[in-house]
Design a protein around this motif. Structure first.
Motif, short mmCIF file in Angstrom:
data_model
loop_
_atom_site.label_atom_id
_atom_site.label_comp_id
_atom_site.label_asym_id
_atom_site.label_seq_id
_atom_site.Cartn_x
_atom_site.Cartn_y
_atom_site.Cartn_z
N VAL A 1 151.82 -30.99 19.44
CA VAL A 1 152.89 -31.03 20.36
C VAL A 1 153.36 -32.36 20.71
O VAL A 1 154.45 -32.54 20.67
CB VAL A 1 152.31 -30.40 21.92
N LEU A 2 152.48 -33.37 20.83
CA LEU A 2 153.00 -34.77 20.86
C LEU A 2 153.80 -35.32 19.55
O LEU A 2 154.74 -36.19 19.84
CB LEU A 2 151.64 -35.81 20.89
N ALA A 3 153.46 -34.97 18.55
CA ALA A 3 154.22 -35.36 17.34
C ALA A 3 155.40 -34.66 17.28
O ALA A 3 156.25 -35.20 16.72
CB ALA A 3 153.24 -34.99 16.16
N ALA A 4 155.63 -33.57 17.98
CA ALA A 4 156.79 -32.86 17.76
C ALA A 4 157.79 -33.34 18.91
O ALA A 4 158.91 -33.16 18.58
CB ALA A 4 156.54 -31.17 18.33
N VAL A 5 157.44 -34.10 19.85
CA VAL A 5 158.29 -34.52 20.91
C VAL A 5 159.45 -35.67 20.31
O VAL A 5 160.58 -35.39 20.36
CB VAL A 5 157.56 -35.37 21.95
N LEU B 1 162.09 -33.59 18.14
CA LEU B 1 162.98 -32.99 19.18
C LEU B 1 164.05 -33.93 19.58
O LEU B 1 165.19 -33.85 19.78
CB LEU B 1 162.41 -32.09 20.16
N VAL B 2 163.62 -35.28 19.94
CA VAL B 2 164.38 -36.25 20.50
C VAL B 2 165.39 -36.80 19.43
O VAL B 2 166.61 -36.74 19.49
CB VAL B 2 163.77 -37.31 21.29
N GLY B 3 164.90 -36.83 18.26
CA GLY B 3 165.54 -37.47 17.21
C GLY B 3 166.52 -36.50 16.78
O GLY B 3 167.59 -37.03 16.60
N ILE B 4 166.17 -35.21 16.55
CA ILE B 4 167.24 -34.08 16.32
C ILE B 4 168.50 -34.24 17.33
O ILE B 4 169.56 -33.93 16.99
CB ILE B 4 166.51 -32.95 16.02
N ALA B 5 167.87 -34.18 18.44
CA ALA B 5 168.86 -33.95 19.44
C ALA B 5 170.04 -35.19 19.53
O ALA B 5 171.11 -34.93 19.65
CB ALA B 5 168.03 -33.88 20.83
N VAL B 6 169.32 -36.45 19.52
CA VAL B 6 170.10 -37.56 19.38
C VAL B 6 171.28 -37.63 18.22
O VAL B 6 172.42 -37.93 18.29
CB VAL B 6 169.56 -38.80 19.22
N LYS B 7 170.65 -37.04 16.91
CA LYS B 7 171.37 -36.96 15.70
C LYS B 7 172.43 -36.05 15.93
O LYS B 7 173.68 -36.39 15.55
CB LYS B 7 170.46 -36.74 14.53
N SER C 1 154.95 -40.57 14.41
CA SER C 1 156.06 -39.53 14.25
C SER C 1 157.49 -39.96 14.35
O SER C 1 158.45 -39.86 13.80
CB SER C 1 155.60 -38.26 15.00
N ALA C 2 157.48 -40.83 15.58
CA ALA C 2 158.95 -41.30 15.90
C ALA C 2 159.33 -42.26 14.86
O ALA C 2 160.57 -42.49 14.40
CB ALA C 2 158.98 -41.93 17.10
N LEU C 3 158.47 -43.18 14.16
CA LEU C 3 158.81 -43.93 13.41
C LEU C 3 159.47 -43.42 11.96
O LEU C 3 160.43 -43.58 11.29
CB LEU C 3 157.57 -44.94 12.99
N ALA C 4 158.81 -42.54 11.61
CA ALA C 4 159.20 -41.75 10.50
C ALA C 4 160.60 -40.99 10.49
O ALA C 4 161.48 -40.80 9.88
CB ALA C 4 157.95 -40.50 10.02
N VAL C 5 160.51 -40.23 11.95
CA VAL C 5 161.91 -39.55 12.13
C VAL C 5 162.90 -40.55 12.37
O VAL C 5 163.95 -40.21 11.76
CB VAL C 5 161.70 -38.71 13.33
N GLY C 6 162.74 -41.58 13.06
CA GLY C 6 163.77 -42.50 13.21
C GLY C 6 164.12 -43.24 11.90
O GLY C 6 165.47 -43.45 11.73
N ALA C 7 163.49 -43.58 11.02
CA ALA C 7 163.74 -43.77 9.59
C ALA C 7 164.43 -42.95 8.89
O ALA C 7 165.32 -43.06 7.90
CB ALA C 7 162.62 -44.41 8.90
N LEU C 8 164.19 -41.79 8.95
CA LEU C 8 164.93 -40.51 8.05
C LEU C 8 166.04 -40.13 8.76
O LEU C 8 166.84 -39.95 7.82
CB LEU C 8 164.12 -39.06 8.21
N LEU C 9 166.40 -40.28 9.96
CA LEU C 9 167.61 -39.78 10.66
C LEU C 9 168.64 -40.83 10.61
O LEU C 9 169.85 -40.61 10.98
CB LEU C 9 167.52 -38.74 11.77
N PHE C 10 168.11 -42.07 10.94
CA PHE C 10 169.13 -43.16 11.52
C PHE C 10 168.68 -44.33 10.53
O PHE C 10 168.01 -44.57 9.97
CB PHE C 10 168.72 -43.65 12.99
N PRO C 11 169.87 -45.42 10.77
CA PRO C 11 169.62 -46.44 10.05
C PRO C 11 168.52 -47.44 10.58
O PRO C 11 168.34 -47.48 11.60
CB PRO C 11 170.99 -47.33 10.24
N VAL C 12 168.03 -48.27 9.93
CA VAL C 12 167.02 -49.24 10.18
C VAL C 12 167.54 -50.60 9.84
O VAL C 12 168.19 -50.87 9.04
CB VAL C 12 165.52 -48.99 9.90
#
Length: 309
Positions: free
Chosen positions: A56-60, A63-69, A170-181
């Motif tokens: 559940v913690l990894a999913a948060v 979900l936030v990343g997808i919503a922002v995207k 989890s946030a680091l991986a999703v952030g790098a996948l969906l957004f520029p770094v």
């Protein structure tokens, strides 16, 4: 089956688990103590409940990343950036730099999800063994009450770190996948490199993990007060929610600096240039105080109670 450990005389001998005394003293080796800690870690992290909490913690962050995207897919930017140094303000920066998803995810999970998970694990630490009927046999082994309690608390603290890192990774991986770094702008408006940003993200994760040691000690104390794991978990989570509510009532502003949750979002100050340490130090000092007070209370309770299960 006899209740006495091997070697104890039968025929009315007093149960050393019910009334610990000099005759029950044990001196296990440090290597044995490490083995006990390793066993507790494996037992905790193999439970389906623990794995479900971490999932559940990894999913948060996902979900936030997808919503922002989705929200920014048309090229628009999120509102509510605001600055001001509060953790939730980081959400306005995610579309510019995926590393900000780490800070946003920690800010989103710290008020409830992370401490709730810690409360569940801490509340079950002693009470769960008692309700399962295994606490008595743990104490028959050469552990000793103090050593067993310290091992349980160390295991909960290890879970604090693991849960926080799960959110951050989890946030680091999703952030790098969906957004520029790349290079990022701090709250103070200065530019730092992506490598330095990663270092600060790690420091923030460690601060967040340290922010949970107070609720971990409180949960462990509650766990020594009852023989029901469910009751201990519910009580700990209930206390967490109550303190969170009280921390939002303006009339209690004189008491709020002493609530364990009051300085939780001070980790945002790590993203200032230079880092603003005042509230961070207050937070860590408050967590150490809660750990000392409720850890001592848990020890006093556990070392004097009768173990009947």
């Amino acid at each position: 089956m006899r209740d006495e450990p091997a070697g104890e005389p039968a025929g009315g001998a007093r149960d050393p688990l019910a009334h610990p005394g000099p005759g029950a003293a044990r001196t296990p080796s440090p290597l044995w103590s490490f083995g006990l800690f390793r066993s507790e870690l494996l037992t905790t992290f193999r439970r389906w409940r623990t794995l479900a909490l971490l999932t559940v913690l990894a999913a948060v962050p996902v979900l936030v990343g997808i919503a922002v995207k989705i929200e920014t897919s048309d090229g628009s930017s999120l509102g509510g950036g605001g600055g001001g140094g509060e953790g939730p303000a980081f959400i306005s920066q995610i579309s510019n730099n995926g590393l900000f998803l780490v800070f946003t995810a920690l800010a989103a999970t710290l008020p409830f999800f992370l401490p709730m998970a810690i409360g569940v694990v801490a509340g079950d630490a002693i009470a769960g063994e008692s309700s399962a009927g295994t606490l008595r046999y743990l104490l028959v082994a050469p552990a000793g009450r103090s050593r067993l309690l310290l091992t349980k608390y160390a295991t909960v603290v290890a879970f604090c770190l693991a849960a926080t890192l799960v959110v951050a990774v989890s946030a680091l991986a999703v952030g790098a996948l969906l957004f520029p770094v790349g290079d990022l702008i701090t709250i103070s408006g200065t530019r730092i490199t992506y490598a330095e940003g990663l270092g600060r993200a790690l420091l923030i994760a460690l601060v967040v993990a340290a922010s949970l040691v107070g609720i971990a000690a409180l949960g462990l104390f509650v766990s020594t007060m009852t023989g029901s794991g469910i009751a201990a978990m519910a009580t700990t989570v209930g206390l967490l929610i109550t303190v969170q509510i009280l921390d939002q009532i303006p009339q209690l502003d004189a008491l709020q600096p002493y609530f364990f949750s009051h300085y939780w979002l001070s980790f945002a100050d790590v993203m200032r240039e230079p880092v603003y340490w005042d509230d961070l130090v207050k937070n860590l000092g408050l967590q150490a105080l809660y750990a000392a007070v409720f850890g001592s209370a848990a020890w006093a309770r556990f070392t004097t109670k009768d173990i009947t299960a």
